[in-house]
Design an enzyme around this catalytic site. Sequence first.
Site, mmCIF file in Angstrom:
data_model
loop_
_atom_site.group_PDB
_atom_site.id
_atom_site.type_symbol
_atom_site.label_atom_id
_atom_site.label_comp_id
_atom_site.label_asym_id
_atom_site.label_seq_id
_atom_site.Cartn_x
_atom_site.Cartn_y
_atom_site.Cartn_z
ATOM 1 C CE LYS A 1 54.703 30.399 50.678
ATOM 2 N NZ LYS A 1 54.075 31.102 49.540
ATOM 3 C CG ASP B 1 51.886 32.320 52.386
ATOM 4 O OD1 ASP B 1 51.827 32.408 51.156
ATOM 5 O OD2 ASP B 1 51.157 31.516 53.015
HETATM 6 N N1 GLU Z 1 53.433 34.180 49.560
HETATM 7 C C1 GLU Z 1 53.217 34.742 48.252
HETATM 8 C C2 GLU Z 1 52.958 33.625 47.253
HETATM 9 O O1 GLU Z 1 52.354 32.651 47.599
HETATM 10 C C3 GLU Z 1 54.287 35.733 47.838
HETATM 11 C C4 GLU Z 1 55.687 35.238 47.876
HETATM 12 C C5 GLU Z 1 56.716 36.335 47.600
HETATM 13 O O2 GLU Z 1 56.380 37.477 47.349
HETATM 14 O O3 GLU Z 1 57.895 35.976 47.647
HETATM 15 O O4 GLU Z 1 53.290 33.698 46.101
#
Ligand code: GLU
Length: 446
Positions: free
Chosen positions: A127, A167
């Site tokens: 992340k 996100d």
């Molecule tokens: N931010 C999204 C999550 O919390 C998607 C992350 C992504 O697609 O890599 O899973």
Amino acid sequence: MADDRLESVLQQVIARNPAEPEFHQAVTEVLHTLQPLLARRPEYLDQRILERVCEPERQVIFRVAWQDDRGVTQVNRGMRVQFNSALGPYKGGLRFHPSVNLGIIKFLGFEQIFKNALTGLGMGGAKGGADFDPKGRSDAEIMRFCQAFMTELFRHIGDHTDVPAGDIGVGGREVGYLFGQYKRLVNAFEAGVLTGKGIGWGGALGRTEATGYGVVFFVSHMLAARGRSLDGLRATVSGSGNVATYAIAKLQELGATVLSASDSSGSVHDPAGIDLALLRQVKEVERGRISDYVARRPGATFLQGARPWSIPCDVALPCATQNELDAADARLLVSNGVLAVAEGANMPSSLEAIEVLQAAGVAFGPAKAANAGGVATSGLEMQQNAARQQWTFEQTVGQLARIMENIHSTCAATAEQFGSPGNLLLGANIAGFQRVADAMLAHGVM
Ligand code: GLU
């Protein structure tokens, strides 16, 4: 024995990562469900898998300096936590929000490891983000910020290394600017380096809808396991961003009445059912406040500064942000007879709230299972990029539906096998952890 080790690992994590309460919360939630697994698989303890999985493989923190429209230099902090690559390239979104700090990115990265494992696709966990506040910023400012952010991030990512996506605060527009800058810096059209791309240049049809649709597919399976369906039920949803929007759309399509939406200023209670076109006009097109919806919608009321959990409902979907549903909210939901709560946001329920819901027999769908549809569809986007293909909307969403069904049945079966039938939190944590831990064991000590 396993209990003592779990507790001592947890205490070490808390001591080594001071002042990161959200990270402590995410680790506590996972470790507190693993005891039955560790009793059967002592090698995870012997090989220090718990200690290893709680320590990110790599953390990058960098300065992002950029000029605003007045020519004033602004300084933000960017970061990427590459948490675990046992199952594939690091994968997870970027969050641009003033509340972003290392502890928040670490909690999100930690969750992402097990969420990505549950999808059954080959993706590690990561992340990233920045403490940048997009609110009130012009399009040109957003572009310059994204370019400055990518000017450092690009050296740490790649389609076989680390694949960021969106996100909170990072949607199609931001992914566009980020991708453009990456492409310029590396002098290659490496489509699979980011997901959530635009449809004309490598994006997957259905990725925008995927997280919200996925949560609703998941909650349908939770209800079906109890002999119920969404048709005719009342739902409350928090949030008004990408996840909430498409959760509302799918709930309505399946015959539920959606009574609420929210943003950081408060909630709207709309007894006639949310008018999604109006909500999108206000939030997506005008980038305004949710009170603008109330002003234009007869019969709707505004709950200033409040979350929607006081509105009686059958199904509640927290789709805004972490810790937006606490123990008092959970008690209110229980006393109003809620049947199911599924997490569209990441870690929206406090640990105490989860306890209240589970003790009352409410079906609880944890984030790492219920909202995995977004990243799962990112995995499908990566597949399409690798094959230089674009699937139809129906193909991608059909796969998403199968993946969500599979995640639900895996969580339910695992909960059953480990002596806690119906406990989808325990099922999700054990099933996700086991897949990661087995890969880590196979790869040796690192
Ligand atoms: N931010 C999204 C999550 O919390 C998607 C992350 C992504 O697609 O890599 O899973």
